[in-house]
Structure formats: C-alpha cells, structure tokens
Design an enzyme around this catalytic site. Structure first.
Site, PDB file in Angstrom:
ATOM      1  N   GLY A 137       9.337  -5.581   5.972  1.00 54.78           N
ATOM      2  CA  GLY A 137       9.449  -4.149   5.728  1.00 54.78           C
ATOM      3  C   GLY A 137      10.209  -3.759   4.484  1.00 54.78           C
ATOM      4  N   SER A 139      11.367  -6.056   2.043  1.00 52.38           N
ATOM      5  CA  SER A 139      11.193  -7.007   0.955  1.00 52.38           C
ATOM      6  C   SER A 139      12.461  -7.787   0.582  1.00 52.38           C
ATOM      7  CB  SER A 139      10.657  -6.256  -0.263  1.00 52.38           C
ATOM      8  OG  SER A 139      10.053  -7.148  -1.096  1.00 52.38           O
ATOM      9  N   SER A 141      12.599 -10.857   0.606  1.00 54.64           N
ATOM     10  CA  SER A 141      12.216 -12.048  -0.157  1.00 54.64           C
ATOM     11  C   SER A 141      12.142 -11.751  -1.654  1.00 54.64           C
ATOM     12  CB  SER A 141      10.905 -12.643   0.364  1.00 54.64           C
ATOM     13  OG  SER A 141       9.979 -11.633   0.577  1.00 54.64           O
ATOM     14  N   ASP A 185       6.261  -5.763  -4.559  1.00 56.77           N
ATOM     15  CA  ASP A 185       7.666  -5.938  -4.201  1.00 56.77           C
ATOM     16  C   ASP A 185       8.528  -6.348  -5.393  1.00 56.77           C
ATOM     17  OD1 ASP A 185       6.538  -5.458  -1.765  1.00 56.77           O
ATOM     18  OD2 ASP A 185       6.690  -7.514  -1.042  1.00 56.77           O
TER      19      ASP A 185
HETATM   20  C1  GLA Z   1       3.728  -7.025   1.848  1.00 60.70           C
HETATM   21  C2  GLA Z   1       3.389  -7.672   0.491  1.00 60.70           C
HETATM   22  C3  GLA Z   1       3.081  -6.605  -0.565  1.00 60.70           C
HETATM   23  C4  GLA Z   1       2.065  -5.579  -0.064  1.00 60.70           C
HETATM   24  C5  GLA Z   1       2.492  -5.071   1.319  1.00 60.70           C
HETATM   25  C6  GLA Z   1       1.472  -4.138   1.909  1.00 60.70           C
HETATM   26  O1  GLA Z   1       4.942  -6.359   1.777  1.00 60.70           O
HETATM   27  O2  GLA Z   1       4.469  -8.455   0.055  1.00 60.70           O
HETATM   28  O3  GLA Z   1       2.629  -7.224  -1.762  1.00 60.70           O
HETATM   29  O4  GLA Z   1       0.785  -6.135  -0.016  1.00 60.70           O
HETATM   30  O5  GLA Z   1       2.705  -6.130   2.232  1.00 60.70           O
HETATM   31  O6  GLA Z   1       1.364  -2.980   1.157  1.00 60.70           O
END
Ligand code: GLA
Length: 400
Positions: A137, A139, A141, A185
């Site tokens: 949710g 990010s 990473s 992200d």
């Molecule tokens: C994850 C991926 C992103 C994007 C989202 C959906 O977070 O890391 O690159 O594809 O899903 O919008």
C-alpha cells in the site's frame, strides 16, 4: 533469514536516534550522510502504470531513513533496525537475481543494478530504519531501494540523474525481488514535492507537479495490516489480462501499443466480442486514466468534493472490474465514506490488502478514527492502523 515484520504500533523514526543507533551498530563510528526516502500514497491512477497510463501519487511523511559511512574495501554492511539483522554484500559479487523479497535482496539488487548500469560504488556501512508500514500500500520497498541507492551513491561520490535512478531502482525490484512492478513507486519516492502530487505519464515519463490545495483537509491512511498471499500471483495475472486486451484492440488498429491507446468508447463498442474478464480489466484501466486527469483538474480548482467522488469511483472500479480489492479494504472504504466531513476514499497500491486513502476535513479525523474503531476493528480480526499525512517531499539528504 527472517521476513519483514509488520509493526503493530505507530512508530515515528527519530533521525537523531538513527545516528545513535549507527554508532552502536558500527563500533562507535559516525555516519557521513543521512538519507530520507519517503513512502508514497497513490491518490488515483491504480494499475495504470504498467499500461502506459497516468498516476497521481504523493510522498508521505512516513519515510525510510538510511545513515551511511564509508565501509571497508568492497563490502557493504547493512543493518535493519526493524529486523535487528545485519547483512553483508560483496560489491564485486552481489549475487544472482533472485525473487525471495527478503530485505537483503532489495539492498543487493540496488547495488548490482547500479554497478551494471556503469556506476562506481565503494564499500559502505548502512543503517536502515523506517516508519513506512511494511506489507502493501505505501511502497516501503521503493523507499528502501531509493534510500539505499542514494546512500551508496552519496558515499561513493557518483551521481545519477533522477529519472535514471528511478528506473534502476525499479529494475532492482523487478529482477532481484522478483516483483514485476511498474514505474510509479520509485518515481514518486524520488520526484514528489512537498504540498504537491506528482502527475506522471508512465509512457513518456513526463511529469508535472500538481499543487494539492487542501483547505483544511488532509489525507488519512487506513492500514488494514492485511496482506493476502493471493496478491502476488494476481498482479502478473492482471498484467497478462491487460496484454490480452491490447492484442485484441491491436488487430483493429496497429497503433495500439498499450491500454493507454484505447478509449472508453472503444471498450464499450467491443464489449460483446471481448472475453468478459478482459473487458472488465480494460474498462477499469481506460476509465481510471480519465479519472486521473479529472482529479488533476479538480485539485487545480480546489474542488475537493469532486476529488472525493473520483476516489470513490476509482475504488468501485478496482473492486468490481479489476477485482483487486478485498473485504477489509471495502469495509474500510465503506466506514470512512459514512463519516461526515470525508470527501472520498479508495484502496491505494496493488490491492488484496494494504491501505485505504481517505481525503477528509481535519475535523473529521477524530470521528473517522472512532468509526474505524467501532465499525471496522470490532468486525475484522486485525485492527486497522490510522496514519495521517500531508503531501511530503521526495527523497533527499538530511542534515546530520
Ligand atoms: C504496486 C506496484 C505499482 C503499481 C501499483 C498499482 O504498488 O508496485 O507499480 O502497479 O501496484 O497501481
């Protein structure tokens, strides 16, 4: 090796404490640089990045912090405060691409991809701490990748242009953590600015900073702390279904390279000929791209009511047509949108758990928290965690 854990209580990283912990971990030495790499909340534009579409993320106040000093020879020693674990990477042999999503894979992936892109890295000692929720949710990473990349480059005295750095970090995630993510992200983490959202065209990689006029409102993130294992296999499956849609429309028009090139009218016209599942996936993507551009207009006009409606429409489309939501996310959205002073809410990120983003008036945050306590936490086994954020700055060096 231990897997990343989900922290159950809200913690806030104290940068001064990061410096102290660095000294404790690395024989009393002092870090030379301190990097802050934020998490992100995508306001709208979900599952559009790998379809060459538009996204609109903000960086969060929650961030990953990396303290760094020169290391010995060609070794990188990296310590995670959350896991209380130190790993060692040899820059001359960072190891083969993997796919296990252990935190060390992100660190060695970033080092390996920087080296293979021609950048010169020197040995380093790193300490990593974070208050970005792990597990979907926000990010965490990308924040780790960008934080480590900036720390390694900073200590090695090498420079990488920002867009290229985003692409290298994404490559690290694709190849070393085995996650076939799009580019949103890493771009968000690096390029966002305070009080602004980032409108990114994922085809051209052109971007525009959009002032987020909040007028006494804020973003609330409801972290369901749920991560369904299903999500891992469904993400590449959605990509495949989108490719099927592209193949179909390309038979009619050779110029169609991605769902970005398909209009909602084209999807409507071909509904009966398309496989129903593929049609639903295409419908989500092509309408979501429109919603992003409408949300940008609404933010520019300061029309938060309209932004709220678009958030909800996005959630419904992700739930019903893209089918990446889950009971917990739907229930959090339902509870949130029933609170007076909430403009709108939607799941954010890849889905199948993770977080909901809510746009709410400041005075609605308390009733929202109470409603989640009463109407969500009593029903679901894992209590949701509530975080508040404004649009924060992208990654950068902080003063020590
Ligand atoms: C994850 C991926 C992103 C994007 C989202 C959906 O977070 O890391 O690159 O594809 O899903 O919008």
């Amino acid at each position: 090796m231990a897997r990343p854990i989900i922290r159950r209580t809200a913690i806030v990283v104290n940068p001064r404490r990061v410096v102290q912990q660095f000294a404790q971990c690395f024989d009393g030495s002092t870090p030379e640089l301190l990097v802050r790499a934020p998490g992100r909340v995508n306001l709208i534009g979900e599952h559009t990045d790998y379809n060459d579409g538009f996204v609109l993320p903000i960086a969060t106040e929650q961030a990953t912090w990396v303290a760094v000093a020169p290391g010995q020879g060609r070794a990188v020693r990296a310590h995670s405060v959350a896991l209380n674990e130190t790993v060692r990477i040899d820059l001359d042999n960072p190891g083969p691409p993997g796919g296990s999503q252990r935190w060390v894979d992100y660190v060695r992936g970033v080092a390996a991809c920087l080296i293979s892109s021609g950048y010169r890295l020197a040995g380093a000692d790193l300490l990593v701490d974070s208050d970005v929720p792990v597990g979907g949710g926000m990010s965490s990473s990308a924040a780790l990748e960008v934080g480590v990349a900036k720390a390694l480059l900073g200590i090695s005295g090498d420079m990488v242009e920002t867009v290229e750095l985003a692409l290298i970090c994404r490559q690290a995630e694709n190849r070393y953590a085995g996650v076939p993510c799009g580019i949103m992200d890493q771009f968000a983490c690096l390029l966002c600015r305070k009080d602004e959202a980032l409108l990114l065209d994922c085809r051209t990689q052109h971007y525009e900073h959009v002032r987020v006029q909040l007028q006494g409102a804020c973003f609330v993130v409801i972290d369901t702390q749920v991560k369904h294992a299903l999500g891992r296999s469904e993400y590449p499956l959605r990509q495949q279904q989108c490719r099927q849609g592209v193949e179909y429309f390309r038979q009619m028009d050779r110029k169609v390279q991605a769902l970005r090139d398909v209009s909602p009218e084209m999807v409507s016209r071909h509904l009966s000929q398309l496989d129903p599942v593929v049609a639903a996936r295409c419908h989500h993507v092509v309408t979501e791209n429109q919603r992003v551009l409408l949300a940008v207009d609404a933010f520019k006009k300061g029309d938060l009511g309209q932004v709220g409606k678009l958030l909800l429409a996005s959630h419904e489309s992700l739930r019903d047509r893209y089918e990446v939501s889950c009971a917990e996310l739907d229930s959090a959205v339902e509870v949130a949108t029933g609170v007076e002073g909430v403009y709108g809410a939607r799941m954010t990120g890849g889905g199948f758990g993770g977080c909901v983003v809510v746009l709410a008036r400041e005075d609605a945050v308390k009733p929202l928290t109470e409603a989640i306590e009463k109407r969500y936490n009593r029903v679901h086994p894992k209590p949701a965690r509530i975080l508040k954020t404004l649009a924060a700055a992208g990654a950068g060096l902080e003063t020590l």
